[in-house]
Design a protein around this motif. Sequence first.
Motif, PDB file in Angstrom:
ATOM      1  N   GLN A  55      33.225  36.030  38.669  1.00 16.60           N
ATOM      2  CA  GLN A  55      34.637  35.801  38.964  1.00 16.60           C
ATOM      3  C   GLN A  55      35.436  36.939  38.339  1.00 16.60           C
ATOM      4  N   PRO A  57      38.760  39.671  38.130  1.00 14.46           N
ATOM      5  CA  PRO A  57      40.185  39.759  38.440  1.00 14.46           C
ATOM      6  C   PRO A  57      40.374  40.674  39.654  1.00 14.46           C
ATOM      7  N   PRO A  58      41.504  40.545  40.338  1.00 13.35           N
ATOM      8  CA  PRO A  58      41.738  41.330  41.560  1.00 13.35           C
ATOM      9  C   PRO A  58      41.506  42.828  41.408  1.00 13.35           C
ATOM     10  N   THR A  84      36.515  35.551  43.305  1.00 17.43           N
ATOM     11  CA  THR A  84      37.930  35.719  42.949  1.00 17.43           C
ATOM     12  C   THR A  84      38.761  34.607  43.570  1.00 17.43           C
ATOM     13  N   TRP A  85      38.458  34.260  44.820  1.00 25.41           N
ATOM     14  CA  TRP A  85      39.168  33.164  45.487  1.00 25.41           C
ATOM     15  C   TRP A  85      39.015  31.874  44.687  1.00 25.41           C
ATOM     16  N   THR A  88      41.076  31.705  41.567  1.00 25.06           N
ATOM     17  CA  THR A  88      42.511  31.917  41.734  1.00 25.06           C
ATOM     18  C   THR A  88      43.225  30.602  42.021  1.00 25.06           C
ATOM     19  N   ASN A  89      44.360  30.447  41.372  1.00 21.24           N
ATOM     20  CA  ASN A  89      45.245  29.311  41.650  1.00 21.24           C
ATOM     21  C   ASN A  89      46.569  29.870  42.136  1.00 21.24           C
ATOM     22  N   ASP A  92      48.209  33.227  45.674  1.00 16.79           N
ATOM     23  CA  ASP A  92      47.244  34.219  46.159  1.00 16.79           C
ATOM     24  C   ASP A  92      45.930  33.616  46.640  1.00 16.79           C
ATOM     25  N   ARG A  93      45.739  32.342  46.460  1.00 17.47           N
ATOM     26  CA  ARG A  93      44.457  31.705  46.797  1.00 17.47           C
ATOM     27  C   ARG A  93      44.082  31.909  48.272  1.00 17.47           C
ATOM     28  N   TRP A  96      42.768  35.505  49.006  1.00 17.89           N
ATOM     29  CA  TRP A  96      41.369  35.753  48.631  1.00 17.89           C
ATOM     30  C   TRP A  96      40.402  35.027  49.548  1.00 17.89           C
ATOM     31  N   HIS A 137      48.505  42.833  44.984  1.00 20.07           N
ATOM     32  CA  HIS A 137      47.306  43.543  44.527  1.00 20.07           C
ATOM     33  C   HIS A 137      46.963  44.770  45.364  1.00 20.07           C
TER      34      HIS A 137
END
Length: 171
Positions: A55, A57-58, A84-85, A88-89, A92-93, A96, A137
Amino acid sequence: MHGDDTSGVDTGDRSPTARDRLGDGRPQNGRPRDILGRPLPHGSVGVPRVPDDLQLPPHESLPLAQRYLDDGMPFHAHDVLEGTWKATNGDDRELWQGLAQLAVGLTHLMRGNAAGAVTLITRGRDRLTPYGAAPPHGVDVVGLVGWADTVLAALDRGSVEVPAPPRLAST
């Protein structure tokens, strides 16, 4: 980071109904994979896999996924983007998830599954479209939606030629 470490995976029983399992009992396919993520027979030599728990970061996920796409490994790019998806909360979810769907759609196309490619590329495009005005991003949403539309139009015309991989970020 890209090893095939299967520590914690029980692979002892190879009966037709046996499944590899993680230490906590969850299923885990410990079989080696080919460049497009297809399972190979146990004992085969596959390509290194993306760790299931990766996992990033972008700012790390995008360049790594792009390298996999450029190397003809969209299944691996999907795994990176999916990590990453899932981590992510918030707003941006969907972005991803859409990126991961484009990568797995390209995987389907490279595997010869045009119907699966259409489904996943359409879903990915539709998830990315709302981000067009102000993509986070540095994601090249306009370029990715254009790539998806071009691929979908070609598939609609009956072409199954594999396109060049998309560019994930604006440069």
